[in-house]
Every structure is written in structure tokens, then in C-alpha cells.
Design a protein around this motif. Structure first.
Motif, mmCIF file in Angstrom:
data_model
loop_
_atom_site.group_PDB
_atom_site.id
_atom_site.type_symbol
_atom_site.label_atom_id
_atom_site.label_comp_id
_atom_site.label_asym_id
_atom_site.label_seq_id
_atom_site.Cartn_x
_atom_site.Cartn_y
_atom_site.Cartn_z
ATOM 1 N N ASP A 187 0.840 -1.208 0.000
ATOM 2 C CA ASP A 187 0.000 0.000 0.000
ATOM 3 C C ASP A 187 0.873 1.255 0.000
ATOM 4 O O ASP A 187 0.600 2.235 -0.706
ATOM 5 C CB ASP A 187 -0.944 0.005 1.206
ATOM 6 C CG ASP A 187 -0.202 -0.080 2.538
ATOM 7 O OD1 ASP A 187 0.769 -0.857 2.636
ATOM 8 O OD2 ASP A 187 -0.582 0.632 3.462
ATOM 9 N N ASP A 214 -1.212 8.486 5.147
ATOM 10 C CA ASP A 214 -2.404 7.657 4.950
ATOM 11 C C ASP A 214 -2.971 7.284 6.313
ATOM 12 O O ASP A 214 -2.376 6.489 7.050
ATOM 13 C CB ASP A 214 -2.017 6.388 4.166
ATOM 14 C CG ASP A 214 -3.226 5.490 3.904
ATOM 15 O OD1 ASP A 214 -3.164 4.661 2.983
ATOM 16 O OD2 ASP A 214 -4.238 5.606 4.631
ATOM 17 N N GLY A 260 -5.371 5.390 8.150
ATOM 18 C CA GLY A 260 -6.317 4.269 8.097
ATOM 19 C C GLY A 260 -6.156 3.441 9.358
ATOM 20 O O GLY A 260 -6.043 4.001 10.453
ATOM 21 N N CYS A 276 -3.507 1.959 10.310
ATOM 22 C CA CYS A 276 -2.288 2.647 10.792
ATOM 23 C C CYS A 276 -2.251 4.022 10.141
ATOM 24 O O CYS A 276 -2.907 4.260 9.118
ATOM 25 C CB CYS A 276 -1.029 1.886 10.384
ATOM 26 S SG CYS A 276 -0.970 0.224 11.037
ATOM 27 N N THR A 279 0.344 5.970 8.142
ATOM 28 C CA THR A 279 1.659 5.785 7.524
ATOM 29 C C THR A 279 2.129 7.101 6.927
ATOM 30 O O THR A 279 1.326 7.912 6.461
ATOM 31 C CB THR A 279 1.594 4.718 6.411
ATOM 32 O OG1 THR A 279 0.506 5.014 5.542
ATOM 33 C CG2 THR A 279 1.414 3.331 6.998
HETATM 34 K K LIG Z 1 -2.859 3.367 6.191
#
Ligand SMILES: [K+]
Ligand SMILES: Nc1ncnc2c1ncn2[C@@H]1O[C@H](COP(=O)(O)OP(=O)(O)O)[C@@H](O)[C@H]1O
Ligand SMILES: CC(C)(COP(=O)(O)O)[C@@H](O)C(=O)NCCC(=O)O
Length: 249
Positions: free
Chosen positions: A96, A117, A119, A121, A123
Motif C-alpha cells: 500500500d 495515509d 487508516g 495505521c 503511515t
Molecule cells: K494506512
């Protein structure tokens, strides 16, 4: 017509593209993937190809089983990416994260780029203006923070981002158990992200910030920095990779 699928640790996100045009996005939980994906394919009979990025434990057969007539392109570490991967452990890097970095390069060329990102986690991925992927950070996402506070303490309730009042600032001083938890989670995430951005700016005075992930719209309203917020950025990046790899094959 292309179906793109992003299998994350919380949700599966899908979208149908015709060239660069996003026709529809679909979200569903991991559990009803097979049923829903057949529905998508039935609604879009002109889909000829599918590109899949999966951090989850689904393997390629799950997707091949959907429809034998569709060409399935599974993004792997061997996929052609438009950047030089300087990660020290390139084969443990999340697919991802690689897709996000590729999207940043293809959609925002020739500049320093930080992709965040939010989500399961949160990131952080940095690609410099020479298209070198340098790495970044992995932090707890919002839901994991609420769940950890509940599961690893004797008395804290399980709260969720959905319980947060919609006003755009979370009170710094929580004056109840619930508000203390919300302040710790929401302000903690906002200050963490702003802290990271400030530190990146010390090293790279010029860079753009792309914020994506399921919690990006919630967070974008709370972040002071100028960011490109786009909750579909990973899906769009999958489409960009498909176009890039088929053109460069
Ligand atoms: K993520
Ligand atoms: N309809 C939804 N269902 C579940 N989570 C949602 C939804 N809309 C937004 N979210 C938020 O998105 C987060 C998951 O983001 P996402 O980027 O899909 O995660 P991942 O890619 O790690 O699976 C959830 O923790 C939740 O806060
Ligand atoms: C960090 C992640 C779990 C993020 O996944 P997500 O939040 O998108 O579900 C995923 O990128 C991953 O499994 N990474 C492997 C380790 C690494 O990137 O170094």
C-alpha cells in the motif's frame, strides 16, 4: 474498463476506472468481499482487467476466482514502480505504501512529496524530488488508539471517532473521562501529524503533503498545514500504476 481493489487491514476499497475517469467507488468490509465483488463485476460487464494491492492475507486465488475472464494484476514488490526504492528492507515494505509513493510520483512529478495515509495505521511515506523513496513512519491509526486504551486498561470505555462532536477542534482539556480520551486520541493524532510535518520541513523546506485514508476527511479539517486531502488517493494511484505499467511493459 479497470477495477482497482485496495485491501487494507480494516476495509476493502474498490473503484471502477475508464482511463483516468473514476466511475464509481465501493467500500466493504473484509467479510463480504466475494459477494460484493461479484456484484461490482455484474454491474460493470465491460471490466476487462483488475489491479489489486493487498496488505491483508488474501492471496491472488481469491481474486482469480471472481471471474476467470478478467486479467488480474496483483501488485507485488516485483511490479514496475516509478521510483528508486531506498528502503533498507524493500521486501517488507507495505505494498500500500509503495502504491501511494508511486501515485505521488505520477500525479505530482518532480518535487518532494510526503504522503500521509490515515487508516488502520497512520503511515508516512516520503519521496524526494529525484523520485527516490526514502521511507517514513508507521503509527497507530485513530481506531487502534481507542481500542488500545480500552483493551489494555481496567476501566476505560471503548470509544470511537464517530462519537467525536463534529466541531472542528477537539478541546485540549478533556473535562470528563470520555473527553479526556477524545482529547488524547484526536489531539494526539493531530499534534503527531503536525509535529512530523514540522520536522520534515526542517530537512526539506519545500515539499507537498498528500493526506489520504479513511480518516483523512475527518483529519483534514483539523490540520493547519496546506495539504492535498484525497480519500481516494490510493485507488487513483492503483489506476495510475496500471496505466504506467501497461505503457512501459
Ligand atoms: K494506512
Ligand atoms: N464506512 C466506514 N466504515 C469503516 N470505517 C470507516 C468508514 N468511513 C470511514 N472510516 C474510517 O476509515 C478507517 C479505515 O480507513 P482505511 O483507509 O479504509 O483503512 P485500511 O486501508 O487500513 O483498511 C476506519 O478506522 C474509520 O475511522
Ligand atoms: C503499515 C501497514 C500495516 C499499513 O497498512 P494499512 O493501515 O493501510 O492497513 C502496511 O503498510 C504494512 O503492512 N507495512 C509493512 C511494513 C513496512 O511498511 O515497513
Amino acid at each position: 474498463m479497470l477495477l482497482v481493489i485496495d485491501v487494507g487491514n480494516t476495509r476493502i476499497k474498490a473503484a471502477v476506472f475508464e482511463g483516468n475517469t473514476l466511475l464509481e467507488t465501493l467500500f466493504f468490509s473484509n467479510v463480504d468481499f466475494q459477494k460484493n465483488s461479484k456484484t461490482i463485476l455484474d454491474s460493470y460487464p465491460k471490466v476487462t482487467d483488475m489491479i489489486v494491492a493487498s496488505v491483508g492475507n488474501r492471496d491472488k486465488d481469491d481474486f482469480l476466482a471472481l471471474n476467470a475472464k478478467i486479467n488480474v494484476h496483483f501488485v507485488t514488490h516485483e511490479t514496475l514502480f516509478p521510483f528508486q526504492n531506498l528502503y533498507e528492507t524493500p521486501h517488507t515494505l507495505g505494498i500500500d505504501r509503495m502504491v501511494l509513493a508511486a501515485g505521488a510520483v505520477l500525479q505530482f512529478p518532480k518535487q518532494n512529496r510526503l504522503v500521509i495515509d490515515a487508516g488502520t495505521c497512520i503511515t508516512y511515506d516520503f519521496v524526494d524530488n529525484e523520485d527516490r523513496y526514502l521511507g517514513g513512519a508507521i503509527a497507530l491509526g485513530i481506531r487502534l488508539r481507542y481500542e488500545s486504551l480500552h483493551h489494555y486498561t481496567a476501566n476505560l470505555p471503548l470509544l470511537a471517532v464517530e462519537n467525536v462532536p463534529s466541531n472542528e477542534q477537539q478541546d485540549l482539556i478533556g473535562n470528563s473521562t470520555q473527553q479526556s480520551i477524545h482529547s488524547g486520541v484526536i489531539n494526539g493524532v493531530v499534534f503527531e501529524i503536525e509535529g512530523f510535518i514540522n520536522e520534515y520541513r526542517k530537512k526539506y523546506p519545500q515539499f507537498i503533503i498528500i493526506l489520504t485514508g479513511g480518516d483523512s476527511e475527518f483529519l483534514a479539517k483539523r490540520l493547519k498545514n496546506t495539504i492535498f486531502a484525497n480519500s481516494n488517493f490510493l485507488l487513483e494511484s492503483l489506476n495510475q500504476i496500471y496505466l504506467y505499467t501497461t505503457k512501459n511493459d
